[in-house]
Design an enzyme around this catalytic site. Structure first.
Site, mmCIF file in Angstrom:
data_model
loop_
_atom_site.group_PDB
_atom_site.id
_atom_site.type_symbol
_atom_site.label_atom_id
_atom_site.label_comp_id
_atom_site.label_asym_id
_atom_site.label_seq_id
_atom_site.Cartn_x
_atom_site.Cartn_y
_atom_site.Cartn_z
ATOM 1 N N HIS A 1 0.799 -1.227 0.142
ATOM 2 C CA HIS A 1 -0.046 -0.129 -0.112
ATOM 3 C C HIS A 1 0.892 1.218 -0.012
ATOM 4 C CE1 HIS A 1 1.154 -0.129 4.126
ATOM 5 N NE2 HIS A 1 0.747 1.177 4.342
HETATM 6 C C1 UD1 Z 1 -1.849 5.069 6.683
HETATM 7 C C2 UD1 Z 1 -0.570 5.154 7.178
HETATM 8 C C3 UD1 Z 1 0.405 4.238 7.028
HETATM 9 C C4 UD1 Z 1 -0.117 2.869 7.372
HETATM 10 C C5 UD1 Z 1 -1.288 2.469 6.590
HETATM 11 C C6 UD1 Z 1 -2.086 1.223 7.194
HETATM 12 C C7 UD1 Z 1 -0.035 7.718 7.136
HETATM 13 C C8 UD1 Z 1 0.595 8.902 6.481
HETATM 14 N N1 UD1 Z 1 0.033 6.348 6.761
HETATM 15 O O1 UD1 Z 1 -1.687 5.014 5.444
HETATM 16 O O2 UD1 Z 1 1.700 4.540 7.854
HETATM 17 O O3 UD1 Z 1 0.841 1.824 6.886
HETATM 18 O O4 UD1 Z 1 -2.398 3.585 7.119
HETATM 19 O O5 UD1 Z 1 -3.055 0.908 6.297
HETATM 20 O O6 UD1 Z 1 -0.933 7.999 8.544
HETATM 21 N N2 UD1 Z 1 -9.253 4.549 2.790
HETATM 22 C C9 UD1 Z 1 -10.529 3.783 2.499
HETATM 23 N N3 UD1 Z 1 -10.860 3.441 3.834
HETATM 24 C C10 UD1 Z 1 -10.389 3.753 4.899
HETATM 25 C C11 UD1 Z 1 -9.115 4.426 4.951
HETATM 26 C C12 UD1 Z 1 -8.398 4.715 4.041
HETATM 27 O O7 UD1 Z 1 -10.974 3.829 1.629
HETATM 28 O O8 UD1 Z 1 -10.771 3.241 5.969
HETATM 29 C C13 UD1 Z 1 -8.591 5.081 1.404
HETATM 30 C C14 UD1 Z 1 -8.794 6.348 1.199
HETATM 31 O O9 UD1 Z 1 -9.117 6.479 -0.098
HETATM 32 C C15 UD1 Z 1 -7.693 7.046 1.458
HETATM 33 C C16 UD1 Z 1 -6.639 5.974 1.287
HETATM 34 O O10 UD1 Z 1 -7.485 4.905 1.639
HETATM 35 O O11 UD1 Z 1 -7.199 8.263 0.611
HETATM 36 C C17 UD1 Z 1 -5.369 6.218 2.021
HETATM 37 O O12 UD1 Z 1 -5.729 6.384 3.612
HETATM 38 P P1 UD1 Z 1 -4.776 7.117 4.526
HETATM 39 O O13 UD1 Z 1 -5.105 6.817 5.847
HETATM 40 O O14 UD1 Z 1 -4.687 8.500 4.086
HETATM 41 O O15 UD1 Z 1 -3.330 6.334 4.313
HETATM 42 P P2 UD1 Z 1 -2.759 5.054 4.179
HETATM 43 O O16 UD1 Z 1 -2.488 4.746 2.873
HETATM 44 O O17 UD1 Z 1 -4.126 4.043 5.036
#
Ligand code: UD1
Length: 356
Positions: free
Chosen positions: A201
């Protein structure tokens, strides 16, 4: 002493669970749990609370997704009045996600003491958002709870007062130790045989279409030899939806993100794990399962020096040849790092009690 935990995304939940449980058994300590809402899908958040027995958050800020600045800024704006109203004696933050750094900034400005669980880890790579979050949080923290000796060394090099550094061990491993007997494989026919388990991811792997393409075609090739099970993070699924052509072939099993107990069972029984996650490098080391990390660096070097982890960088030929090695019985062996013993949460609570 009132402790306020700030948690927000999937990897936080396994780290906070043992601290919350240990604090609940100490009469000198009380606690409040704040969820920023960074992760909000049921299978990225609620399922972990249920499986790990974490109490329902007292406060949920419901912030959700956004650019880094928007997400971090909104968390700070929403957190400040909560801190002013709840007046915790200490805030505990976990790991390296945006929720961690947002809380650290709010606490520093309000003069609220801050404890950082998983302090001191450094990849040395500031292009990773998590590395920036680690640096900011550790500069602002008053108490650093480190999972490994390299964490202590990094903090000392950065001028942190040795009195504030507490080597407690790995809280994520506490959760693993506690939950291993309840781990149960999901109902996937591929999981009944030898298989590779994959998670990816990181922006550096999945946000760049050419890199994602190279990874997926390598996984397709590997899946001709043995099934590949790939629970897909929402970020990766969104990127794959933009991919030209058909979704990968049938021996590459793309499944929705799994619960903690299901994923743990899949790790325990995997032939090897391919990942870019931080926590999974640690869990495979504890379980003794060979781990191939698709990154140039790691903030968790003990998983390489002591554990089963190999950094393979972005070299897909190397990924294939290391899988061959593992299949021919020559996977990297390892042992369990110091203080990864299931008692780190108790050590954190014992230290907090001395501060109460
Ligand atoms: C975050 C953490 C990362 C961790 C990861 C585990 C930061 C900078 N990164 O990254 O260190 O390894 O979580 O999962 O904080 N989304 C959904 N549903 C959710 C959550 C996210 O659809 O419940 C999608 C959204 O489109 C979002 C994307 O995933 O834009 C990224 O989510 P985000 O929390 O911003 O960062 P992660 O890549 O999950």
């Amino acid at each position: 002493m009132k402790v306020l935990h700030v948690i927000g995304a999937r990897p936080n939940f396994m780290k906070a669970a043992p601290a919350i449980s240990a604090i609940s058994r100490r009469t000198a300590l009380s606690q409040v749990v704040l969820h920023t809402g960074q992760h909000y899908d049921r299978n990225m958040s609620d399922i972990f609370f249920e499986q790990l027995g974490i109490p329902h958050p007292d406060i949920n800020l419901g912030i959700g997704s956004g650019s880094h600045a928007v997400q971090t800024g909104q968390m700070m704006i929403a957190m400040e009045p909560v801190m002013l109203e709840r007046r915790p004696d200490l805030v505990l933050v976990y790991g390296d996600i945006n929720s961690t750094a947002a809380a650290a900034l709010v606490c520093a400005k309000l003069g609220i003491p801050l404890g950082h669980v998983e302090a001191g880890l450094r990849s040395g790579d500031r292009s990773m958002p998590e590395e920036v979050n680690r640096l900011v949080t550790d500069q602002l923290a008053d108490h650093h709870f480190t999972p490994s000796r390299d964490g202590d060394e990094n903090l000392l090099k950065e001028g942190v007062d040795p009195q504030k550094i507490h080597f407690v061990g790995n809280l994520m491993i506490d959760t693993l130790v506690r939950q291993l007997e309840f781990a149960r494989k999901p109902d996937l026919p591929a999981a009944q045989q030898r298989y590779l388990l994959v998670t990816l991811h990181r922006p550096s792997n999945v946000d760049e279409p050419q890199m994602l393409e190279r990874i997926i075609s390598t996984l397709e090739k590997l899946s001709e030899q043995l099934p590949v099970i790939f629970p897909i993070h929402p970020r990766t699924r969104a990127r794959l939806a933009n991919r030209n052509g058909a979704l990968p072939k049938s021996q590459l099993h793309l499944v929705d993100p799994l619960g903690y107990l299901e994923f743990l069972a899949l790790q325990r029984d995997a032939t090897a794990v391919i990942t870019d996650s931080g926590g999974i490098q640690e869990e495979t080391t504890y379980l003794g399962i060979p781990c191939l990390t698709v990154r140039e660096n790691t903030e968790r070097p003990v998983t390489v020096t002591v554990g089963t982890n190999l950094l393979i960088g972005r070299d897909m030929d190397r990924l294939q040849s290391e899988v061959e090695n593992i299949l021919s019985g020559n996977g990297k062996a390892g042992s369990i790092p110091e203080l990864w013993d299931g008692k780190a949460g108790e050590r954190v609570a014992a230290i907090l009690e001395t501060l109460a």
